[in-house]
Structure formats: structure tokens, C-alpha cells
Design a protein around this motif. Sequence first.
Motif, mmCIF file in Angstrom:
data_model
loop_
_atom_site.group_PDB
_atom_site.id
_atom_site.type_symbol
_atom_site.label_atom_id
_atom_site.label_comp_id
_atom_site.label_asym_id
_atom_site.label_seq_id
_atom_site.Cartn_x
_atom_site.Cartn_y
_atom_site.Cartn_z
ATOM 1 N N THR A 1 -7.144 -1.640 2.341
ATOM 2 C CA THR A 1 -7.297 -2.654 1.189
ATOM 3 C C THR A 1 -7.860 -2.104 0.521
ATOM 4 O O THR A 1 -8.510 -2.384 -0.940
ATOM 5 C CB THR A 1 -7.327 -3.646 1.808
ATOM 6 N N THR B 1 0.777 -1.022 -0.155
ATOM 7 C CA THR B 1 -0.364 0.307 -0.086
ATOM 8 C C THR B 1 1.027 1.307 -0.301
ATOM 9 O O THR B 1 0.405 1.837 -0.866
ATOM 10 C CB THR B 1 -0.639 0.435 1.464
ATOM 11 N N LEU C 1 -6.592 3.940 -0.517
ATOM 12 C CA LEU C 1 -5.582 4.251 -1.133
ATOM 13 C C LEU C 1 -4.936 4.321 -1.783
ATOM 14 O O LEU C 1 -4.080 5.985 -2.057
ATOM 15 C CB LEU C 1 -5.420 2.563 -2.378
#
Length: 205
Positions: free
Chosen positions: A102, A38, A107
Motif C-alpha cells: 500500500t 496494486t 507500488l
Amino acid sequence: MDLAPLALFLPACFALNMAPGPNNLLSVSNATRYGYRTSCLAGLGRLLAFAGMIALASAGLAVVLQTSELLFYGIKILGAAYLFYLAYQLWRADPRQVETATSKVGLWALARQEFLVAAGNPKAILIFTAFLPQFVVPGQPITAQFALLGAMFLALEWVAINAYAYMGLHMRRWFAEPKGKRLFNRCCAGLLSAAAAVLLTARRA
């Protein structure tokens, strides 16, 4: 493009990429909180900001930032304010909360952070304006050389993103307990605040 300028450019450029700064610190913090993958993907926001700055420098538009005192200080103050905001968020973060990024929204938010931190530093575009032209060979196409040097800079910046994220991944193991997380978050908050203070003292070249 000749090999001699590239032989000088690559180590000097990599030193700039690996130097500790707000974005690299953000990669460490994101990897510690959200994971290696990430953090690396969020770093694409930084690359987008730097690509835009390189394009501006190539087009000669960066001279506007150099000559406009109001624009320079405006960007500087906004950038420092955003760093202080991120520092405040880290300082107040609950270490007992399990943080994941996630989801697509999470993100994108992290990538936006990387973009804004990079774009909020007016010294970055001045680096591209003053640094990259030193390695441009007179008499050869300027745009093509800027494109090559810019692509190399972004590739080395991607290496730095991964390196700092990997560092954060290992720090995640050291600060697994809530008390350790709080200590790490507040250390990062202090460093981001220090970076903001340094940015506020920056002057035009």
C-alpha cells in the motif's frame, strides 16, 4: 485509417495480449500477494515499457536491435537473469508473512519490476517491429497509424493486466493458508524460471 485492417488487427492483437508470459504471470503473482488494485497499478510499468518500444518501432530505431547481435543477446541475457532473480525471490518468500504494497515505495517497486521484465525481453520490440507494420496502410501517414495501433495495443494490454490480476485475486482465496501460499509462490517461481530459459533460447528474427 481503414476499418478492414483494424478488424484483423484487434483479434490478433488481443490474442498476443492475453497469451501467458512473464508479465502476465507477474500480474497473477502480484494480485495474489498484494491485491487486485496494486497489481493493476503496477502493470502501468509494463505499459510504459511497451509504449517506449512502440515509439522505437515507429521511428525505425528497432532495426538497430534486429541488426546488432551483441545488443540483442545482451538484453536477452539481462532479461533472463532478472526473471531468474524474481523466481528466486518468490521461491524464498516467507508464506507466513502478511505482504502489503500500500505504500508508495512498494507500488513503485512493483511497477519497476513490470517495466524491467517487459524491457528485458528483446523479442517484444521485435514483435512490435514485425507485427504492427503488417496493419499499416501504404500511402497514409505512418506515424498517425502507428500511434493509433499502438494506443489500441496498450488499451488491450490494460485489459489483459486486469484480467490476469482478477485471476490472481481469486487464486488468493484458494491459497490463503501458508502451505498454499508457499506452493503457489514456488509454482510461479518455476514458471518464471521456465520463461527465462525460453528467453535464453530466443534468436533474432
